[in-house]
Every structure is written in C-alpha cells, then in structure tokens.
Design a protein around this motif. Structure first.
Motif, PDB file in Angstrom:
ATOM      1  N   SER A  78       5.488   6.935   4.530  1.00 55.11           N
ATOM      2  CA  SER A  78       3.917   6.274   4.250  1.00 55.11           C
ATOM      3  C   SER A  78       4.335   5.912   2.735  1.00 55.11           C
ATOM      4  O   SER A  78       3.899   4.860   2.302  1.00 55.11           O
ATOM      5  N   ALA A  79       4.658   6.962   1.753  1.00 56.06           N
ATOM      6  CA  ALA A  79       4.865   6.595   0.457  1.00 56.06           C
ATOM      7  C   ALA A  79       5.718   5.578   0.038  1.00 56.06           C
ATOM      8  O   ALA A  79       5.523   4.900  -0.699  1.00 56.06           O
ATOM      9  N   MET A  80       6.699   5.497   0.792  1.00 55.55           N
ATOM     10  CA  MET A  80       7.813   4.354   0.481  1.00 55.55           C
ATOM     11  C   MET A  80       7.288   2.974   0.942  1.00 55.55           C
ATOM     12  O   MET A  80       7.141   1.948   0.167  1.00 55.55           O
ATOM     13  N   LEU A  81       6.402   3.065   2.099  1.00 58.49           N
ATOM     14  CA  LEU A  81       5.681   2.012   2.499  1.00 58.49           C
ATOM     15  C   LEU A  81       4.750   1.457   1.275  1.00 58.49           C
ATOM     16  O   LEU A  81       4.738   0.253   1.273  1.00 58.49           O
ATOM     17  N   SER A  82       3.905   2.365   0.918  1.00 58.13           N
ATOM     18  CA  SER A  82       3.010   1.989  -0.067  1.00 58.13           C
ATOM     19  C   SER A  82       3.386   1.218  -1.205  1.00 58.13           C
ATOM     20  O   SER A  82       2.750   0.549  -1.852  1.00 58.13           O
ATOM     21  N   GLU A  83       4.562   1.742  -1.589  1.00 55.99           N
ATOM     22  CA  GLU A  83       5.032   1.371  -2.931  1.00 55.99           C
ATOM     23  C   GLU A  83       5.694  -0.366  -2.671  1.00 55.99           C
ATOM     24  O   GLU A  83       5.901  -0.944  -3.735  1.00 55.99           O
ATOM     25  N   THR A  84       5.816  -0.795  -1.483  1.00 57.77           N
ATOM     26  CA  THR A  84       6.180  -2.250  -1.297  1.00 57.77           C
ATOM     27  C   THR A  84       4.823  -3.108  -1.573  1.00 57.77           C
ATOM     28  O   THR A  84       5.301  -4.412  -1.574  1.00 57.77           O
ATOM     29  N   VAL A  85       3.820  -2.640  -1.711  1.00 62.54           N
ATOM     30  CA  VAL A  85       2.464  -3.367  -1.980  1.00 62.54           C
ATOM     31  C   VAL A  85       2.916  -4.170  -3.337  1.00 62.54           C
ATOM     32  O   VAL A  85       2.456  -5.366  -3.575  1.00 62.54           O
ATOM     33  N   GLU A  86       3.318  -3.341  -4.360  1.00 57.64           N
ATOM     34  CA  GLU A  86       3.488  -4.025  -5.772  1.00 57.64           C
ATOM     35  C   GLU A  86       4.735  -5.055  -5.723  1.00 57.64           C
ATOM     36  O   GLU A  86       4.774  -5.789  -6.406  1.00 57.64           O
ATOM     37  N   TYR A  87       5.722  -4.631  -4.810  1.00 54.39           N
ATOM     38  CA  TYR A  87       6.809  -5.492  -4.894  1.00 54.39           C
ATOM     39  C   TYR A  87       6.241  -6.897  -4.312  1.00 54.39           C
ATOM     40  O   TYR A  87       6.632  -7.764  -5.054  1.00 54.39           O
ATOM     41  N   SER A  88       5.478  -6.988  -3.322  1.00 59.59           N
ATOM     42  CA  SER A  88       5.047  -8.308  -2.732  1.00 59.59           C
ATOM     43  C   SER A  88       4.118  -9.082  -3.918  1.00 59.59           C
ATOM     44  O   SER A  88       3.917  -9.982  -4.168  1.00 59.59           O
ATOM     45  N   GLU A  89       3.570  -8.047  -4.625  1.00 55.44           N
ATOM     46  CA  GLU A  89       2.496  -8.610  -5.686  1.00 55.44           C
ATOM     47  C   GLU A  89       3.273  -9.161  -6.786  1.00 55.44           C
ATOM     48  O   GLU A  89       2.796 -10.349  -7.406  1.00 55.44           O
ATOM     49  N   VAL A  90       4.210  -8.568  -7.219  1.00 58.03           N
ATOM     50  CA  VAL A  90       5.180  -9.264  -8.406  1.00 58.03           C
ATOM     51  C   VAL A  90       5.569 -10.580  -7.834  1.00 58.03           C
ATOM     52  O   VAL A  90       5.627 -11.500  -8.472  1.00 58.03           O
ATOM     53  N   LYS A  91       6.155 -10.674  -6.557  1.00 59.45           N
ATOM     54  CA  LYS A  91       6.774 -11.759  -5.982  1.00 59.45           C
ATOM     55  C   LYS A  91       5.832 -12.989  -5.633  1.00 59.45           C
ATOM     56  O   LYS A  91       6.042 -14.140  -6.032  1.00 59.45           O
ATOM     57  N   THR A  92       4.475 -12.687  -5.561  1.00 55.49           N
ATOM     58  CA  THR A  92       3.491 -13.529  -4.829  1.00 55.49           C
ATOM     59  C   THR A  92       2.396 -13.475  -6.013  1.00 55.49           C
ATOM     60  O   THR A  92       1.480 -14.832  -5.903  1.00 55.49           O
ATOM     61  N   GLY A  93       2.200 -12.694  -6.693  1.00 57.92           N
ATOM     62  CA  GLY A  93       0.960 -12.640  -7.674  1.00 57.92           C
ATOM     63  C   GLY A  93      -0.333 -12.411  -6.713  1.00 57.92           C
ATOM     64  O   GLY A  93      -1.415 -12.486  -7.533  1.00 57.92           O
ATOM     65  N   LYS A  94      -0.418 -11.912  -5.394  1.00 52.50           N
ATOM     66  CA  LYS A  94      -1.687 -11.821  -4.754  1.00 52.50           C
ATOM     67  C   LYS A  94      -1.115 -10.095  -4.239  1.00 52.50           C
ATOM     68  O   LYS A  94      -0.041  -9.724  -3.921  1.00 52.50           O
ATOM     69  N   ARG A  95      -2.300  -9.404  -4.118  1.00 47.62           N
ATOM     70  CA  ARG A  95      -2.349  -7.909  -3.727  1.00 47.62           C
ATOM     71  C   ARG A  95      -2.865  -7.989  -2.291  1.00 47.62           C
ATOM     72  O   ARG A  95      -3.909  -8.297  -1.940  1.00 47.62           O
ATOM     73  N   THR A  96      -2.008  -7.544  -1.301  1.00 47.66           N
ATOM     74  CA  THR A  96      -2.197  -7.751   0.036  1.00 47.66           C
ATOM     75  C   THR A  96      -1.854  -6.119   0.979  1.00 47.66           C
ATOM     76  O   THR A  96      -0.834  -5.982   1.267  1.00 47.66           O
ATOM     77  N   GLU A  97      -2.609  -5.408   0.498  1.00 49.72           N
ATOM     78  CA  GLU A  97      -2.343  -4.007   1.001  1.00 49.72           C
ATOM     79  C   GLU A  97      -2.428  -4.012   2.629  1.00 49.72           C
ATOM     80  O   GLU A  97      -1.751  -3.168   3.222  1.00 49.72           O
TER      81      GLU A  97
END
Length: 462
Positions: free
Chosen positions: A354-373
C-alpha cells in the motif's frame, strides 16, 4: 527509474508543518477495521454460505463472482474518476466516508439473507446482492485508501498511516474469522443456520458502522493539489496511462488471489481434513494477531527500502510453505504453527504494498501536473475485489475438480486437494510477485525526487 533525474540519495523534504496525532492514527485504523468486517464476511464466508446454506452450486457461485468483476471493471474506474474530479464540503474523500458506512451495513446484510424461493431465484438474488455490495464498497474503499495521500505528503508518515490502515484491515478480517463461527454455533442452538447467519452478520455490521463513523469523524485532509484548475476525466485517464509503476504494484496486489483462495477454502480444510471446524476461530485469532507485526514495518522502512523488505518476505514465504507441504497435516499443532508463520509473512506485505502504491501518486503528478489519488487507489479496490472474486470462482472450480460434496465424508483425493491448496499454492503467488518486483526501480529515492520537483513547481507559482 527512467524519466526522473535523481541525485542518488534521498531528497530532504520539509514537512514540519504536517503533524498527525495518535487520535487520527486510531481513527484511520478504526475505519479500515470496521470496513473489513464487511470484506471479511464476504471474502471468507460467502462461498460457504452460498453452497451450504443458500443451497446453490459452487459453479453458480463462481459465475456470480465473475459477472460481478466484469461489472466492477466498468464501475470502479468511473467511481475513482468521479472522485478525482470533485471535492465535497468535507474534503476530497471524507465526504464519501460519511454516508457510505450505512450502505455497506445494509448491502452486507442483504448478501447473507436466504429467501425462501426457487434455486434459480436464489442464484439471481445472490448475484444481485453481491454486485450491489461490490458497487457500494467502491464508494467506501477508494476514499479510505486515498485519504492516506492527503493526510500527509511525507513518505514515512504515509508508511505509518498505511501500516495502521492495514492493521485495521487484517485485524478486521481476522476478527470476523474469529467471531463468526462462535456466534453461528451459539445461535444454531435456537435458530436455523440461515437465521443464525443473518443475526450474526447483523450484529457484526452494527459494530462496523460505529467503527467506520469514528474513522470519518476524526481524520483530516491536509495536502492540496499542485494546481487549482479543475481535474477532468481526461486528466484522470492520462494520469493512469503514464503511471507504469502503479500498474506493477497493482499486479503485485492482485496476486493476493492465491491467499484469497486459501481464505475461501480453509474452512473446508478444518472441517474435513482435521475434523475440527472450530479451528476457524483460531485461524481468525491468528489473522488478527499477525497484524500486530505491522508495527515493525515503519521501523524497518527507516533503514531498508520497501521493495527489498517485500522481496525478503516473499522469499521466506516460499521456503516455509515448501516445508509445510512436506511435513503434512497429521499434527494439528504443526498445522497451526505453519499457518501462523505464513499468515504473519503474508500480512506484513500489506502495508508495504500500500505504501509503495501511494508513492506512485507523486510520480504521475510529476508527469502530468495533475494530482489523482483516487484513480490509484481505485485500482487497488478493483484489483482487491477482482482478486477475491476470482479466488472465489477458482475455489468453486477447485472444489468441483477435487470432487467435493457438501455435508458428506470426503475422499482421500479431495482431502489431498484441500491440503495442497492450503499449504503450497500461495508459494506460486509469492514467486510471481518476485518476478514482477525483479525489474521494479521506483524506490524511496525516486519518490523523494518527485516530491522535490512538485515542491519546486509550487514555489515558482507563488
């Protein structure tokens, strides 16, 4: 990891203003604990209820599970996308956690009601109530897990949050496994098995509602999106598409299917191989106590990367299960010992994944500029339900293939089949997880680099 520049060491992020008190940790635990009373009831007992109480075949139950997951494949991403594009007056996720608990209670009770109708009618009723439960569960589970990413942006804080969340999840499932056999046996003295199940589920779900309400009441949302503009469904889809690490972790999470098969078949093993169905309560206690080991996870993650801890746990699981299979099940004491060890190892993987999955939120935010938890944890909700449903379907098929017949003495072939599933089958799941993780290169270093980039962008906007 490709696509992110890193310094080779963890970037220090200032999160001194984000304080999480013990009451909030307990509240987050409480919601997961109560919610998984429902998940434990459906995940562990629904197949047995369908075949031995409701009176429908294992094959019919398997078809219900598969149809429900086809529906979930459509509805869960829609629910997650909806949540990512809107905010309620109570925050992005807490608003859903306010009203869904009562719906979870009602839909779970419906699942364990046995109407006095034809077998065909019972199959239709079971399918309708099971699909209803799965749909409602998405509106509770997705915001519950997503909340961890907006309570704090700090990786270690999230690990602690997701550790107590998983403590609640596994503890809730284990508590149900302990309570249900005891309550059923008690009520069977005065009621039919179907009524006993209904009363038992009703009592447990009332307690679940109270626990979930506490979770809603005493949690807070602190992390705001990088940009103020509205997130659209197109943004959500794009965020999911670029988040390759999310899909890898979701695959690891889905491979819970092997242990879910064990959860569905363990009652048959206790009943027919060991002639001791009361051991289901012992197994429930094991599940609950094994979750206490979660408390060591935040300490371990201070010194070791989560990916490496997970790999070690999976390797140990394979070795222990091979020994379990070779020893056999003649000694109940040894069986309980092996079940306790393997349950501890399996449970410990939960908060790490779960912790590893939660950290991917920031990866996609860096890539797209959008936060989608929500789309990230919507994927976890769907993967979890798909895993449970396919496990239920495969369990039904396994029971058919090994010649299981309800309420009669089983053949040696059937007993051997039950033991193989309980002892050695999950080792295959651990092996497959190791293969997925062999090329996983998004660790704490890359996560903190993502945080640095996001923080830098925000400072430029001010």
């Amino acid at each position: 990891m490709q696509g992110l520049a890193t310094s080779g060491e963890e970037t220090k992020i200032d999160v001194s203003n984000e304080k999480i008190n013990m009451k909030e940790y307990f509240a987050y635990f409480s919601y997961g604990f109560g919610q998984c009373f429902s998940f434990g009831l459906v995940g562990t007992f629904i197949l047995f209820f369908y075949t031995d109480i409701l009176g429908i075949s294992a094959v019919a139950a398997s078809i219900i599970f598969l149809v429900a997951r086809i529906w979930d494949a459509v509805i869960d991403p829609i629910v997650a996308g909806f949540m990512d594009t809107r905010r309620t007056k109570h925050g992005k996720f807490r608003g859903y956690m306010k009203f869904t608990p009562i719906l979870i209670v009602v839909s779970t009770i419906f699942c364990f009601f046995s109407p006095d109708i034809s077998v065909t009618g019972k199959v239709i009723y079971a399918g309708a109530t099971y699909i209803l439960w799965g749909t409602i569960y998405a509106f509770s589970d997705i915001p519950f897990w997503s909340l961890s990413t907006v309570i704090s942006k700090n990786g270690q804080d999230r690990t602690k949050l997701l550790t107590v969340a998983n403590l609640g999840v596994y503890g809730g499932i284990g508590m149900v496994g302990f309570l249900v056999p005891i309550l059923i046996a008690t009520f069977n003295k005065n009621y039919t098995p179907s009524v006993s199940y209904l009363i038992t589920v009703g009592i447990i779900m009332v307690a679940a509602y109270i626990l979930m309400f506490i979770g809603y009441k005493y949690t807070k949302e602190r992390v705001v999106p990088e940009h103020n503009e509205k997130v659209t469904f197109k943004d959500v889809i794009e965020s999911a598409k670029v988040n390759k690490y999310m899909f890898k972790i979701l695959l690891v999470f889905f491979l819970n299917i092997f242990m879910n098969i064990v959860q569905g078949i363990i009652l048959y093993f206790f009943t027919y191989n060991l002639n001791a169905p009361q051991l289901m309560s012992v197994f429930g206690i094991i599940g609950t106590l094994s979750a206490v080991g979660f408390l060591f996870i935040p300490l371990l993650t201070k010194y070791f990367k989560k990916r490496n801890i997970l790999r070690t746990l999976l390797g140990m699981d394979i070795i222990i299960r091979l020994i379990f299979f070779l020893v056999g099940y003649e000694s109940i004491g040894l069986v309980i010992t092996f079940l306790a060890i393997t349950q501890l190892l399996y449970s410990a993987t939960g908060p790490i994944i779960s912790a590893m999955l939660s950290e991917t939120v920031e990866y996609s935010e860096v890539k797209t500029g959008k936060r989608t938890e929500a789309i990230v944890f919507g994927g976890q909700t769907f993967a979890g339900k798909l895993s449970v449903a396919l496990a239920g379907a495969f369990t039904g098929l396994i029971l058919t293939l090994i010649g299981y017949q309800a309420n009669v003495e089983q053949t040696e072939f059937t007993l051997s089949g039950l033991f193989i599933v309980v002892s050695i089958l999950p080792a295959l799941g651990s092996l497959l997880r190791l293969l997925v993780l062999s090329k996983y290169d998004y660790t704490e270093v890359e996560f903190n680099e993502c945080l640095r980039i996001i923080q830098e962008r925000k400072s430029k906007e001010v």
